[in-house]
Design a protein around this motif. Structure first.
Motif, PDB file in Angstrom:
ATOM      1  N   PRO A  54       0.806  -1.226   0.000  1.00 24.52           N
ATOM      2  CA  PRO A  54       0.000   0.000   0.000  1.00 24.52           C
ATOM      3  C   PRO A  54       0.837   1.274   0.000  1.00 24.52           C
ATOM      4  O   PRO A  54       0.450   2.270  -0.627  1.00 24.52           O
ATOM      5  CB  PRO A  54      -0.846  -0.127   1.278  1.00 24.52           C
ATOM      6  CG  PRO A  54      -0.192  -1.161   2.104  1.00 24.52           C
ATOM      7  CD  PRO A  54       0.490  -2.084   1.153  1.00 24.52           C
ATOM      8  N   TRP A  62      -4.624   4.371   0.720  1.00 25.20           N
ATOM      9  CA  TRP A  62      -3.505   3.427   0.811  1.00 25.20           C
ATOM     10  C   TRP A  62      -2.857   3.456   2.194  1.00 25.20           C
ATOM     11  O   TRP A  62      -2.489   2.412   2.739  1.00 25.20           O
ATOM     12  CB  TRP A  62      -2.468   3.725  -0.275  1.00 25.20           C
ATOM     13  CG  TRP A  62      -3.002   3.591  -1.664  1.00 25.20           C
ATOM     14  CD1 TRP A  62      -3.048   4.550  -2.625  1.00 25.20           C
ATOM     15  CD2 TRP A  62      -3.593   2.423  -2.249  1.00 25.20           C
ATOM     16  NE1 TRP A  62      -3.630   4.070  -3.765  1.00 25.20           N
ATOM     17  CE2 TRP A  62      -3.970   2.760  -3.563  1.00 25.20           C
ATOM     18  CE3 TRP A  62      -3.849   1.129  -1.793  1.00 25.20           C
ATOM     19  CZ2 TRP A  62      -4.571   1.861  -4.422  1.00 25.20           C
ATOM     20  CZ3 TRP A  62      -4.451   0.220  -2.642  1.00 25.20           C
ATOM     21  CH2 TRP A  62      -4.801   0.588  -3.935  1.00 25.20           C
ATOM     22  N   SER A  83      -0.725   7.594  -6.134  1.00 26.84           N
ATOM     23  CA  SER A  83      -1.476   8.734  -5.602  1.00 26.84           C
ATOM     24  C   SER A  83      -0.625   9.999  -5.516  1.00 26.84           C
ATOM     25  O   SER A  83      -1.048  11.071  -5.953  1.00 26.84           O
ATOM     26  CB  SER A  83      -2.046   8.395  -4.225  1.00 26.84           C
ATOM     27  OG  SER A  83      -2.968   7.338  -4.318  1.00 26.84           O
ATOM     28  N   PHE A  91       1.849   1.897  -3.589  1.00 27.39           N
ATOM     29  CA  PHE A  91       0.734   2.478  -4.340  1.00 27.39           C
ATOM     30  C   PHE A  91       0.571   3.961  -4.004  1.00 27.39           C
ATOM     31  O   PHE A  91       0.301   4.779  -4.879  1.00 27.39           O
ATOM     32  CB  PHE A  91      -0.564   1.727  -4.024  1.00 27.39           C
ATOM     33  CG  PHE A  91      -0.777   0.507  -4.862  1.00 27.39           C
ATOM     34  CD1 PHE A  91      -1.059   0.618  -6.215  1.00 27.39           C
ATOM     35  CD2 PHE A  91      -0.705  -0.761  -4.307  1.00 27.39           C
ATOM     36  CE1 PHE A  91      -1.266  -0.501  -7.004  1.00 27.39           C
ATOM     37  CE2 PHE A  91      -0.901  -1.896  -5.074  1.00 27.39           C
ATOM     38  CZ  PHE A  91      -1.178  -1.768  -6.428  1.00 27.39           C
ATOM     39  N   GLU A  92       0.721   4.282  -2.714  1.00 26.55           N
ATOM     40  CA  GLU A  92       0.557   5.681  -2.298  1.00 26.55           C
ATOM     41  C   GLU A  92       1.608   6.571  -2.944  1.00 26.55           C
ATOM     42  O   GLU A  92       1.305   7.658  -3.443  1.00 26.55           O
ATOM     43  CB  GLU A  92       0.647   5.764  -0.770  1.00 26.55           C
ATOM     44  CG  GLU A  92       0.185   7.099  -0.190  1.00 26.55           C
ATOM     45  CD  GLU A  92       1.277   8.143  -0.140  1.00 26.55           C
ATOM     46  OE1 GLU A  92       0.957   9.352  -0.140  1.00 26.55           O
ATOM     47  OE2 GLU A  92       2.469   7.761  -0.121  1.00 26.55           O
ATOM     48  N   THR A 150      -5.105   1.667   4.497  1.00 24.54           N
ATOM     49  CA  THR A 150      -5.066   0.218   4.262  1.00 24.54           C
ATOM     50  C   THR A 150      -4.014  -0.429   5.150  1.00 24.54           C
ATOM     51  O   THR A 150      -4.252  -1.472   5.775  1.00 24.54           O
ATOM     52  CB  THR A 150      -4.765  -0.081   2.787  1.00 24.54           C
ATOM     53  OG1 THR A 150      -5.804   0.470   1.956  1.00 24.54           O
ATOM     54  CG2 THR A 150      -4.670  -1.580   2.532  1.00 24.54           C
ATOM     55  N   THR A 185      -7.177   9.060  -2.578  1.00 29.01           N
ATOM     56  CA  THR A 185      -6.627   7.714  -2.732  1.00 29.01           C
ATOM     57  C   THR A 185      -5.337   7.549  -1.935  1.00 29.01           C
ATOM     58  O   THR A 185      -5.035   6.453  -1.455  1.00 29.01           O
ATOM     59  CB  THR A 185      -6.371   7.392  -4.219  1.00 29.01           C
ATOM     60  OG1 THR A 185      -5.517   8.395  -4.789  1.00 29.01           O
ATOM     61  CG2 THR A 185      -7.670   7.319  -4.991  1.00 29.01           C
ATOM     62  N   SER A 186      -4.593   8.628  -1.760  1.00 28.68           N
ATOM     63  CA  SER A 186      -3.414   8.580  -0.908  1.00 28.68           C
ATOM     64  C   SER A 186      -3.806   8.180   0.507  1.00 28.68           C
ATOM     65  O   SER A 186      -3.168   7.316   1.131  1.00 28.68           O
ATOM     66  CB  SER A 186      -2.712   9.941  -0.901  1.00 28.68           C
ATOM     67  OG  SER A 186      -1.584   9.919  -0.048  1.00 28.68           O
TER      68      SER A 186
END
Length: 472
Positions: free
Chosen positions: A94, A142, A102, A97-98, A145, A138-139
């Protein structure tokens, strides 16, 4: 002082300071996007000036948030390396992804938005700011998460003494994630609306001679801000209630501590409004309202709430009285959780009430604000309330998980770096505290410099970069 307490203090300091700016950025950019949407929809140039003016405040909060976020990430290697070894396989995905998705979206579209006024079409420029909103939200997804796994581990397997990811989809389906995400995002939107409303109130208070255009812009800002405050304060109460009902079953020790319940209640549980608890004797002195805790917990007049003594006995039976050679204490800091919970909920209720009164009072036009200056003072002072409420919420989230870093899997004692010393921790704590103080002073000073101008001065030839000389 010992290594664990100093490491915990440093992580708390960096996290709290960083989290000043996370909801600040998420919330203010959302409000700015609403303002620009109104400009595109109506063609009213005042909305464009509003978006550019308050957009500078957002850019400053984002810049400082990036710096503090980098400092926070240092913690995992500095003071919590054993935690990083245990959790790295779960945390890595995660966070990747961040950073790669993001943050890339945020930084790219912030640049496009800030420097392309009148260089691209209005619709495309509006798309830029909404992409920034998407990136910030979305940041947060993640990051939460990863945090939700720490609260409620799912989708993992323990191999060679480490938690390894077995199912990434399980992390995204984690029920803890969506309760936590809803609470944080709505709180962030409430933060942005409150800050911009409060700063507009201060502008009206300190500037006695304003042009009609600026009066209209500040009035529109406050009306929009209070409308959003009303919506998001109600939303925050609703999502917070849903999360606490989940916490009642998922982390009963945390829930019991927020209500100072040591002994399991009867079917008609009283709610303690204010209280002081004695962690040694488990005595609680306070003011009770009959049946109210059952109503708040189960939305009906009956329903027992499990006390901390019973929960502690269950945890001792499940996990033992010693883990990795450390004697376990499953009780959490009850007075801290009890009062921070009331601070968080109290501010949500207060912001709802004040925004409702403010909307009623200002419905007849902008001159109403000058007739009732006390309302401007109230809104101005409440500018700072989201920082207290958000900090209280994170204290509940993190302290209520003690003694675990990963609930049921890994303790705080197991997580600390084995090679740090008291001297190094004291030194780094002092350095970080001084650094954060300097950053706070710089940010406040730059926001004040931005606010010395008025939205009507945000003409098309004025630099939109808040760090540029022309912006001041």
């Amino acid at each position: 002082m010992n290594i664990v307490s100093l490491a915990r203090f440093q992580f708390a300091m960096t996290t709290v300071f960083h989290f000043f700016f996370v909801p600040f950025s998420i919330g203010t950019v959302f409000v700015v996007a609403i303002m620009e949407s109104m400009y595109v929809h109506t063609g009213n140039p005042n909305y464009k000036k509003m978006a550019k003016f308050w957009g500078n405040v957002f850019l400053l909060s984002f810049a400082v948030g990036v710096v503090t976020g980098i400092i926070q990430e240092f913690q995992f290697g500095m003071n919590w390396s054993d935690y990083s070894r245990f959790m790295g396989d779960i945390f890595g995905a995660p966070l990747a992804f961040e950073a790669l998705l993001s943050f890339f979206i945020e930084s790219t579209f912030i640049g496009l938005w800030a420097f392309t006024w009148n260089r691209v079409g209005k619709g495309l420029h509006l798309f830029f700011i909404w992409m920034v909103v998407f990136g910030t939200m979305t940041s947060a997804l993640w990051i939460l998460t990863a945090n939700s796994f720490m609260q409620h581990p799912v989708g993992y397997a323990i191999r060679h003494g480490r938690a390894e990811m077995a199912d990434f989809g399980a992390l995204l389906r984690n029920p803890q994630l969506w309760y936590e995400y809803g609470h944080v995002i709505v709180g962030a939107l409430l933060t942005g609306a409150t800050i911009i409303t409060g700063l507009a109130a201060f502008q009206l208070l300190k500037k006695r001679s304003l042009s009609d255009v600026n009066k209209d812009i500040y009035h529109k800002t406050m009306r929009l801000g209070m409308s959003l405050m009303l919506i998001f304060s109600l939303g925050e109460i609703a999502v917070g209630d849903a999360q606490m009902q989940y916490t009642l079953h998922d982390q009963p020790m945390k829930f019991a501590a927020t209500e100072a319940v040591y002994k399991t209640t009867g079917e008609r549980a009283p709610w303690t409004v204010v209280a002081i608890a004695n962690p040694k004797t488990h005595e609680v002195k306070g003011i009770d309202i009959p049946d109210m805790l059952s109503i708040l917990s189960y939305h009906k007049t009956t329903g027992s709430v499990k006390g901390m003594e019973e929960v502690n006995a269950e945890l001792e039976k499940k996990y033992g009285t010693h883990i990795a050679g450390h004697k376990m204490n499953y009780y959490v800091p009850v007075n801290t959780l009890f009062w921070t919970f009331r601070v968080m909920c109290g501010f949500a209720a207060l912001l709802f009430l004040v925004s409702l009164i403010g909307l009623i009072m200002t419905r007849n036009g902008k001159e109403t604000l000058y007739k009732h200056r006390w309302m401007l003072w109230v809104m101005g002072i409440l500018t700072f309330s989201p920082f207290l409420a958000n900090t209280s919420g994170w204290l509940i989230t993190e302290l209520g998980r003690a003694p675990w870093t990963v609930y049921g899997l890994f303790t705080i004692q197991q997580s600390v770096s084995p090679n740090v010393s008291v001297a190094s921790l004291l030194t780094s704590n002092i350095i970080y505290f001084c650094l954060f103080t300097i950053l706070a002073i710089i940010l406040i000073g730059m926001i004040v410099r931005v606010l010395r101008k008025d939205p009507d001065q945000m003409t098309d030839d004025v630099a939109t970069d808040p760090f540029a000389k022309g912006a001041f």
